[in-house]
Design an enzyme around this catalytic site. Structure first.
Site, PDB file in Angstrom:
ATOM      1  N   TYR A  27      -2.993   1.677  -3.403  1.00 19.99           N
ATOM      2  CA  TYR A  27      -2.285   1.109  -2.386  1.00 19.99           C
ATOM      3  C   TYR A  27      -2.254  -0.420  -2.298  1.00 19.99           C
ATOM      4  O   TYR A  27      -0.599  -0.559  -1.951  1.00 19.99           O
ATOM      5  CB  TYR A  27      -2.163   2.616  -1.802  1.00 19.99           C
ATOM      6  CG  TYR A  27      -1.217   2.280  -0.296  1.00 19.99           C
ATOM      7  CD1 TYR A  27       0.343   2.426  -0.035  1.00 19.99           C
ATOM      8  CD2 TYR A  27      -1.386   0.915   0.805  1.00 19.99           C
ATOM      9  CE1 TYR A  27       1.667   2.357   0.430  1.00 19.99           C
ATOM     10  CE2 TYR A  27       0.204   1.146   1.705  1.00 19.99           C
ATOM     11  CZ  TYR A  27       0.949   1.877   1.842  1.00 19.99           C
ATOM     12  OH  TYR A  27       1.624   1.687   2.585  1.00 19.99           O
ATOM     13  N   SER A  84       2.149  -3.510   4.675  1.00 20.83           N
ATOM     14  CA  SER A  84       1.073  -2.545   5.656  1.00 20.83           C
ATOM     15  C   SER A  84      -0.235  -3.564   5.790  1.00 20.83           C
ATOM     16  O   SER A  84      -0.816  -4.490   5.091  1.00 20.83           O
ATOM     17  CB  SER A  84       0.462  -2.030   4.236  1.00 20.83           C
ATOM     18  OG  SER A  84      -0.593  -1.015   4.713  1.00 20.83           O
TER      19      SER A  84
END
Lengths: 251, 540
Positions: free
Chosen positions: A157, A144
């Site tokens: 995250y 990501s």
């Protein structure tokens, strides 16, 4: 086997209900992919996904796979590779967590890290060894853009993806020259069921766009792919913003 | 020239159809053992790299041991590889073994009277030419490169510019020794199922160890070449149909970037081996056109235009350019006056392509420019130009590693054939390629003669078009898939030695004898010892 354009004939998806993974599978089935393995926790969603891909003409199997149970990975995934060559493994599982809640509840924060990082490390290593033995194949890992720099709003995250990101880069170097290829995909904000109901970040993209970027990356045998591509420049700039300033940015 | 190579008769083929090889032979050296690190292997197109262990047998016993190792439990089989000129993945075997056959490169015997050669499969056509030309012999079939091995030539059943006259390579093979999956050597002769499965069988029936090949007599190492331009595809097809039979070698380069009325414009290059008297005439300052060549009975392609007294043999539709007899010897003839003996084999060598070239160097602009120049530079019509063999047959061999020019992504070569009467399909495909602006500077059209008996042999009577396209071109995969559909619908086929991307579903309709091939492989190699990336990808 992959063809001259890197399109695989067989595909193993870890995280079989992922929107990005299914968009990728749809795209590849339209080209060459004829066999798809969907690995995930048994659920109606997983069966539905398999039925959907079957309808597109691919021979689709589902297998039970739990990222939180690394002890089982070797046995579960080994069985898939024993059935025949896998041209591409797409590591697509991951949880976003709830930052505010996770900061208060360390156990659920650890769960995010265990899923996104620990589970990915063990399953990717199992797949990497199998790809190395068969002398070909791609391991595509969904990282990501959050892995690139810690942000106040999602650092739990982000840190798990950062670990995965670094691990994948190293794994790519380790597998260089073995015929196996490792590709890291760094999407920005993707409109999926995982991000449903969250405020959109700039440069938001779709699972289809990520799938297209993955296909292009396979053709080019890329090692790292940003989706959208402009994020590479944006993040290169942001990486050099001083922390005191970065902290104040509305990100 | 080694003395044994010039002996007058080839060594008799080994007696008996099957000869066991001693089981207790050491592992191939220096071919590394199973523990060695794999190397990454690609075809000439440099797409889809995979890793394999490389074994390099230097004796037949080592080859047999290597094949047994390939069949061992847990091994992922093996495939023979020559000089790696197959464009696709025919000589790769991911995770298994690749048998580099170039260590087996002995020319055993040449029958200088009868015109045959017995050699190892790893001998290249380049080496054969070096050895054979001084004796007045030439290889019966040569593709666009000399850098292919005899074994590879048989396994791909290669064709050349003389297919309409001579057929493919395997047609000139008198016998071959095949190392099969059981580790034994079989002598295979034409007319048997094993021969027909091996000719064009992409190395999947076994490892070819030696072959006896019938040769072509030549008087010189020079070519008499006629060049002409065709203004569009219809013009080209008409010229080829009407006049192909008068030339032993015939090929057309097509400008696939030309559009509109010029779609399919081409330069035809045709010729034959120059006779000695043409060279002599040149040495004495005479126009070689005045030399006479007597057509051989039953060999119409030998009767070139020159022997017909300047009258066009094919009617008024294609009048010959009239050349006044008083014309001074053109400069080009002088330039090419051979310095060495008539059978001297000289090959130019330019610097190799650099190891790193970015993708897109050979893009549309560069190719368009090149094509325009190449077309304009060709004479409208020129007859009896003397060219070296290497210039006529293998212009690209002069640039080592030219395949690197396509950049990191590599390139695919697309070659298909459609039968006579399917010109409409050919026209449509050429129009589609032109309309899509596929950058291709190597686009070659040829008219095939009779088909060959190999079960997976590519040639069939009709038209074949080959083109190189950079793999980095967007949407190329889907575009070529749609061309495949047209080819398959016209009962045509694509060439497996060049393929890296065919959809497996179309294979059976393109190669109707595929079931027999599969059955024979199943019987001969039940354990799947011979495997390649091609065979995995297409399920051969």
């Amino acid at each position: 086997m992959k063809d001259a354009f890197g399109t695989p004939q067989s595909l193993l998806i870890l995280g079989g209900t992922s929107d990005i993974a299914l968009a990728t599978a749809r795209r590849l089935i339209a080209r060459r992919t004829r066999t798809v393995w969907l690995a995930g926790r048994p659920s109606q969603d997983l069966e539905n996904a398999a039925t959907h891909l079957r309808g597109l003409g691919a021979e689709t199997h589902t297998i039970t796979f739990d990222a939180l149970d690394p002890e089982s990975h070797e046995a579960v995934l080994g069985k898939v590779f024993a059935e025949g060559d896998i041209d591409m493994v797409l590591l697509a599982f991951g949880v976003l967590g709830d930052q505010a809640n996770d900061e208060r509840d360390p156990v659920s924060a650890a769960r995010v890290a265990q899923t996104n990082y620990t589970g990915a490390v063990s399953s990717a290593l199992v797949c990497a060894r199998a790809l190395q033995a068969q002398g070909h194949g791609s391991l595509v890992v969904l990282s990501s853009v959050a892995a690139e720099r810690a942000r106040r709003s999602n650092f739990i995250y982000g840190s798990s993806k950062a670990g995965l990101d670094t691990f994948t880069q190293g794994l790519g170097d380790a597998l260089h020259g073995t015929g196996a290829h490792v590709m890291l995909v760094r999407p920005g904000f993707v409109r999926t069921s995982m991000t449903a109901g969250r405020p959109e970040s700039p440069f938001a993209t779709t699972p289809e766009a990520v799938a297209a970027a993955i296909e292009l990356g396979l053709r080019r045998r890329s090692e790292m792919v940003w989706v959208p591509g402009s994020l590479r420049l944006v993040m290169t700039a942001l990486r050099h913003v001083p922390r005191a300033v970065f902290r104040r940015l509305p990100l | 020239m080694p003395a044994d190579a010039a002996s007058t008769s080839p060594a008799p083929p080994p007696a008996g159809p099957r000869r066991p090889v001693p089981a207790s032979v050491p592992a191939p050296v220096p071919g590394p053992g199973p523990a060695s690190a794999p190397v990454t292997v690609t075809g000439w197109g440099r797409t889809a790299p995979t890793a394999a262990r490389l074994l390099r047998p230097r004796t037949y016993e080592e080859a047999a041991a290597a094949v047994r190792a390939c069949g061992a439990h847990g091994a992922r089989g093996g495939i023979a590889r020559g000089l790696g000129r197959a464009y696709g993945d025919a000589a790769q075997n991911a995770g298994g073994a690749v048998l580099d056959m170039t260590g087996l490169d002995r020319v055993h015997a040449i029958d200088a009277d009868g015109g045959t050669v017995l050699c190892d499969a790893g001998v290249s056509l380049h080496r054969l030419m070096e050895v054979l030309l001084p004796l007045g012999w030439f290889v019966p079939v040569t593709p666009g490169t000399r850098q292919v091995t005899v074994g590879g030539a048989i396994a791909a059943d290669i064709h050349g510019k003389n297919h309409h006259v001579s057929g493919s390579f395997a047609r000139h093979v008198l016998s071959l020794d095949l190392l099969t999956a059981d580790g034994e050597i079989r002598t295979v002769v034409p007319g048997t199922p094993l021969f027909d499965a091996t000719a064009g069988g992409m190395g999947l029936t076994g490892v070819i160890l030696t072959a006896t090949v019938r040769l072509l007599p030549v008087e010189t190492s020079w070519m008499c070449v006629d060049t002409e331009r065709a203004r569009d595809l219809d013009d080209l097809l008409a010229r080829l149909t009407a006049t192909d039979r008068y030339y032993r070698y015939s090929v057309a380069w097509i400008d696939l970037l030309a559009r509109g009325a010029a779609t399919g414009r081409a330069v035809l290059t045709r010729g034959d081996h120059a006779p000695l008297d043409a060279l002599e005439a040149l040495r004495h300052g005479n126009d070689p056109r005045s030399s006479t060549r007597t057509p051989e009975p039953g060999a119409p392609w030998r009767a070139s235009t020159r022997a017909r007294g300047g009258r066009s043999p094919f009617g008024d539709a294609f009048p010959l350019p009239s050349l006044p007899s008083s014309l001074p010897l053109p400069f080009r003839f002088r330039r090419n006056v051979p310095a060495g003996g008539p059978l001297e084999f000289r090959t130019p060598r330019f610097p190799a392509a650099p190891s790193f070239v970015p993708d897109g160097l050979l893009g549309r602009t560069a190719m368009g420019l090149f094509n325009e120049l190449w077309y304009r530079r060709a004479p409208r019509a020129r007859t009896d130009e003397l060219q070296r063999l290497s210039t006529f047959f293998h212009p690209l061999d002069g640039v080592p590693h030219w395949n690197r020019l396509y950049g990191r992504s590599g390139f695919v070569q697309y070659q298909f054939v459609v039968g006579h009467g399917r010109e409409e399909t050919l026209r449509r495909i050429v129009a589609r390629i032109s309309a899509r602006r596929c950058p291709s500077f190597l686009a070659v059209l040829k008219r095939f003669g009779e088909g060959d008996p190999g079960w997976l042999s590519f040639p069939m009577p009709g038209w074949t078009l080959a083109l190189d396209i950079p793999a980095s071109m967007p949407g190329l995969g889907a575009f070529l898939d749609s061309l495949d559909e047209e080819v398959a619908a016209a009962s045509g086929r694509v060439y497996l030695a060049k393929d890296a991307r065919l959809r497996p579903e179309l294979l059976a309709s393109m190669y109707p004898r595929l079931p027999e091939f599969r059955a024979l492989r199943q019987e001969l190699d039940p354990g799947g010892v011979f495997v390649s990336d091609l065979s995995r990808r297409l399920g051969l």
